[in-house]
Design an enzyme around this catalytic site. Structure first.
Site: not given
Lengths: 596, 389
Positions: A284, A287, A310, A330, A369, A372, A377, A526
């Protein structure tokens, strides 16, 4: 002496409190506990459950102590006959419409209604059982959140959470009277609405009406299947939260014990999401520098500010609410998904394991999560990269089920490979942590010097302020970064989707200009995630944050680029940040979603 | 008690054009706001929606608040079963309502007024809008800075509760708020707000017109003035009647009963049921049983079980559902009397239910849940055998 003090008596004991204090809080000062259900320290006052009613001398009505400010000369009784009768009635009424299958309930033993029923020895209550349509199945459509209306007591904590803290409003009150319930837009299933799966509603649900979708049995089955190689990764915030469900007070760091417990439970390899958190910083950070170079040197139109990716709750929020800003995200996968993709490729190859015989489990402070890992993907290894996600709470259940005396465990170390993490990775668990980790590395890459903050602690990006801003002047750069000479890097951090929403509106309208934005979907980051131990409050989250920063300071390596396993994986497998392999395994794309 | 015969009167429905009310407004405005409020206090006018809060005091509380923005709201969410007088007032003498709002606005320092019109009364909108536009325009020509707007409800009974009404006006779900703060401090848009019933506003206007003394001649010491009643049920005389307040129920039944009156439900579904044996000593007024106007007369052909059942069904459906005592309590009372009727529960279960209704009376969040005990207890106490058998 600007503060106006109000004198009152509670159960005949005098007390002086600040004007505006509620009776409930005044009673707390005197150590009189008044039971509550709809009240929550993170939310506005609702005053709808009525279990906190108290008697105020001279008033015909009882007062909801959570919603009634004190007044001069007030005489309050928290336990009078009238109060006890009303309170018992309220509990009995709630139970009469509550599907009290407590022994089968996921929240058995962690239910505020159950506690009250037990405290007041409700027993066989007198009222008519009204649990409607017991057979009606809970909404299990979401991979993250189970919603069982038969357990709902209509306290509306979830509704307030979703609206006030998260600006999502996936949950709302519909209908009135006996048909009133908490539902979604047009009563659609949870996986078909704007819900971001953040799980903040679960953290505040007093009963079992909102719980995480559990995958405990699936994980146990994998562990007990000798033909499967089961790897587990643990997110940064789990190590400072888990203890709360296993006998410790908030703020206890239990990293070593957690690793030991996971080994006892029987995972074949106990690894650390911190490894891919460090890797995320490399990807990142590169990037960001690439985007800045394109913008500043090549004059190319690139999406800035760049935003972190994230937090899967935040990602889905952005996909629903700000689809026009998806290019600003990102392209880096979250650390969990980077880990998953590498586990079934790099790790499998190094260990000589056929990835089809691997089961990849992650322990996360997060319910999003779970969603996710099921995104289509997220199959770049050729398999589902992460098979099962368990919350911190579920891990605590596993520890208990395995009969492990957690507090007596000796600390153990993570396995290798992919078990090494730096302090920079640990702080991913707190709001501002990704930013701090990124700055520690990026600044050093560009200037060759450590960030100009004492002891590497970048204080301006820490803390629980809703939206934080910081500026870092970049000067005396290395020759290859000449285009950044004199640039004042401007960053912002938001935590909780309400704050994210405010920040995004400002970005969209061009009211603010930043280079880099960190967003975490949950209040506090988190550490306050939807999969963390219940209860949560600002104080609890503060203690968890202190633990995270202590963990960081206690580690020998505190900069992601110094992680030796990260250096190794670039050398052996990935090549370079943003390289071809990285592109295939560590980066992703996003999807425009509708709001309704 | 004053020894005088209380009778039918005719003030409120006397026709009055917009021009006339504007004239009275300009005349009234020669007095200071404080003097107008004093007049209203002195008149003894109490809210005609049913709760009976002294109107002048409410105005004074709002006036005393230091805020550049204040509101006057006319509560036209007439939803109480058996009440239909505000509809008539708005249909025939809306200009007086508007005048009452304007006088209130002048007195407390509000420049905007809203009529919150019951959803079911939307058919009145064309007429009401026309009168309101006319009124607003006339005020402008007189340089009086006050404008009235109309907002429509959507048919929820609970939105007649003032704080739920504000929520509804603000575009939110109509759920009552916690009190305090009261509307005069924080009402619509969290600004100081006077919210009065349609009829109250007309009487405020009437007081300015006829003078305090004349108003005080009507009614009794505790219940000054007259009031519009909606009379329905077993009566040869159903309709809308303006009567002096404080009338003994005996006299009322004499005039309106059909000779076989068993009970009168005073104050609509949330009011009290008075059996024949109590007609003599019951006063219709704040010293006795107050009412928002609903008078439902039942004769011996009626089953009081059915009456109570209907009321409880109504509350079960119309509770907003947010607070436990009301949402679940109403359902339990309803299911409870059904169970007793069917013999699934013993008659003594009614006593458990009375304890529950007592809790609802003190622990529910708003007037809806608090008042369910009124019909429940008065019907159970007076017609217990009809509930059981």
């Amino acid at each position: 002496m600007n503060e106006f003090l109000v004198n009152l008596k509670i159960n005949n004991i005098p007390v002086s409190v600040k004007e505006g204090t509620t009776i409930l809080d005044a009673a707390k000062i005197l150590n009189f506990k008044i039971p509550t259900l709809c009240n929550h320290p993170d939310l506005t006052v609702a005053g709808n459950c009525r279990v906190c009613v108290v008697e105020v001398e001279g008033s015909r009505l009882l007062s909801a102590s959570c919603a009634t400010p004190v007044s001069e000369g007030m005489e309050v009784y928290t336990n009078s006959e009238k109060v006890r009768t009303a309170r018992k009635h309220v509990i009995e009424l709630l139970l009469s419409e509550h599907n009290a299958d407590c022994t089968k309930c996921f929240k058995n033993g962690h239910c505020e209604l159950q506690d009250l029923a037990s405290e007041y020895r409700i027993g066989d209550h007198v009222f008519i059982d009204m649990v409607k349509d017991r057979s009606k199945l809970a909404d299990m459509s979401s991979p993250s959140i189970a919603k069982d209306d038969s357990k709902c007591i209509r306290c509306q904590r979830c509704v307030r959470t979703c609206e006030e803290l998260q600006s999502v409003s996936a949950l709302a009150v519909i209908n009135k009277g006996d048909h009133q319930k908490i539902s979604t837009f047009m009563n659609k299933p949870m996986d078909d609405v704007v819900c971001t799966n953040c799980g903040q509603c679960i953290n505040r649900c007093p009963t079992g009406a909102l719980t995480e979708r559990t995958y405990l049995e699936e994980v146990w089955n994998a562990i007990n299947n000798p033909s499967k190689h089961v790897v587990v990764q643990t997110a940064p915030a789990v190590r400072i939260g888990l203890g709360e469900d296993l006998g410790y007070k908030p703020g206890e760091r239990v990293t070593g014990k957690m690793v030991a417990a996971l080994k006892h439970i029987g995972f074949d390899s106990v690894l650390d999401t911190d490894f891919t958190a460090d890797l995320t910083i490399m990807e990142e950070g590169t990037e960001l520098l690439t985007r800045l170079k394109k913008a500043l040197v090549e004059g190319e139109k690139v999406a800035l500010p760049m935003m972190t990716s994230c937090s899967p709750g935040w990602i889905k929020f952005q996909e629903h609410m700000f689809p026009d800003l998806l290019n600003n995200l990102s392209t880096c996968k979250s650390p969990q998904q980077m880990f998953g993709a590498l586990a079934k490729t790099y790790y499998a190859r190094k260990k000589g394991i056929d990835p089809k015989n691997m089961v990849s489990v992650s322990i996360m402070p997060c319910t999003a999560k779970k969603f996710e890992c099921n995104r289509p993907e997220m199959r770049d290894s050729g398999y589902q990269d992460v098979d099962y996600v368990l919350t911190t709470r579920e891990l605590a259940m596993m520890v208990k089920q395995a009969g492990i005396d957690f507090m007596k465990l000796d600390d153990e170390h993570y396995d290798s490979i992919m078990g090494e993490g730096t302090g920079a990775a640990v702080i991913f668990g707190a709001t501002g942590g990704v930013m701090e980790a990124a700055l520690r590395t990026a600044y050093e890459i560009v200037t060759g010097r450590e960030v100009p903050f004492k002891n590497l602690n970048i204080m301006p990006v820490r803390g629980f302020e809703g939206i934080k801003e910081a500026k870092v002047l970049i000067n005396d750069v290395k020759p290859e970064w000449k285009f950044l000479e004199g640039v004042e890097l401007s960053v912002a951090i938001a935590h909780g989707l309400h704050n994210a929403n405010e920040l995004m509106k400002a970005v969209r309208e061009g009211k603010v200009v930043y280079h880099f934005i960190e967003v975490m979907g949950c209040p506090g980051g988190c550490l306050g995630g939807g999969g963390q131990p219940i209860p949560t409050s600002p104080e609890i989250r503060q203690k968890r944050a202190s633990a995270i920063y202590a963990e960081d300071e206690g580690l020998p390596l505190r900069k992601s680029h110094l992680n030796p396993e990260v250096a190794l994986i670039y050398k052996e497998f990935l090549g370079e940040p943003l390289g071809h392999k990285s592109h295939d395994l560590l980066h992703t794309h996003y999807k425009v979603r509708k709001r309704y | 008690m004053e020894n005088k015969v209380l009778k039918r009167v005719d003030y409120i429905f006397q026709e009055s054009s917009v021009v006339e009310v504007i004239e009275l407004i300009t005349k009234t405005f020669k007095k200071t706001p404080d003097d107008i409020i004093l007049d209203v206090i002195d008149s003894g006018l109490r809210g005609r929606g049913g709760a009976g809060f002294p109107t002048g005091l409410k105005w004074r509380f709002a006036k005393n608040e230091d805020s550049p923005v204040k509101y006057v709201i006319c509560n036209a969410d007439e939803g109480e079963p058996g009440t239909f007088k505000d509809r008539e007032i708005l249909e025939t003498v809306a200009s007086k309502v508007l005048a009452g709002m304007c006088i209130c606005g002048h007195s407390i320092g509000a420049k905007e007024g809203f009529i919150y019109l019951r959803g079911e009364y939307n058919y009145l909108l064309p007429h009401l809008s026309k009168v309101t536009d006319d009124f607003n325009n006339q005020l402008k020509t007189k340089n009086i800075d006050f404008t009235v707007y109309i907002k429509s409800g959507s048919g929820a009974y609970i939105c007649g509760e003032e704080s739920a009404l504000f929520e509804s006006m603000e575009g939110k779900r109509g759920e009552p708020r916690n009190k305090p703060p009261y509307p005069t401090i924080s009402g619509y848009n969290a600004k100081p707000t006077v919210i009065n019933n349609v009829e109250t506003l007309v009487y405020a206007y009437m007081i300015c017109k006829m003078g305090v003394e004349k108003f005080k001649e009507l009614g009794t010491k505790d219940s000054r003035g007259s009031k519009v009643f909606s009379v329905s049920g077993d009566t040869p005389n159903a309709g809308i009647f303006e009567l002096e307040l404080g009338m003994p129920l005996k006299d009322f039944v004499q005039d309106f009963g059909d000779g076989d009156t068993k009970a009168v439900q005073v104050g609509g579904a949330s009011g009290h049921c008075v059996p024949r044996k109590h007609f003599n000593e019951t006063i219709i007024g704040f010293e006795g049983i107050p009412t928002g106007g609903s008078m439902m007369i039942f004769n011996s052909s009626r089953s009081m079980y059915n009456v109570l059942h209907d009321y409880l069904e109504f509350f079960t459906e119309e509770s907003c559902g947010q607070c436990t005592p009301c949402r679940v309590g109403c359902q339990q009372l309803l299911k409870g009397i059904e169970a007793v009727k069917k013999g699934e529960r013993k008659p003594q279960y009614l006593d458990e239910l009375k304890k529950l209704s007592a809790t609802m009376k003190v622990a529910a969040k708003c007037g809806l849940g608090q008042s369910v005990a009124n019909p429940f207890n008065s019907i159970i106490d007076n017609f217990r055998e009809e509930i059981i058998y």
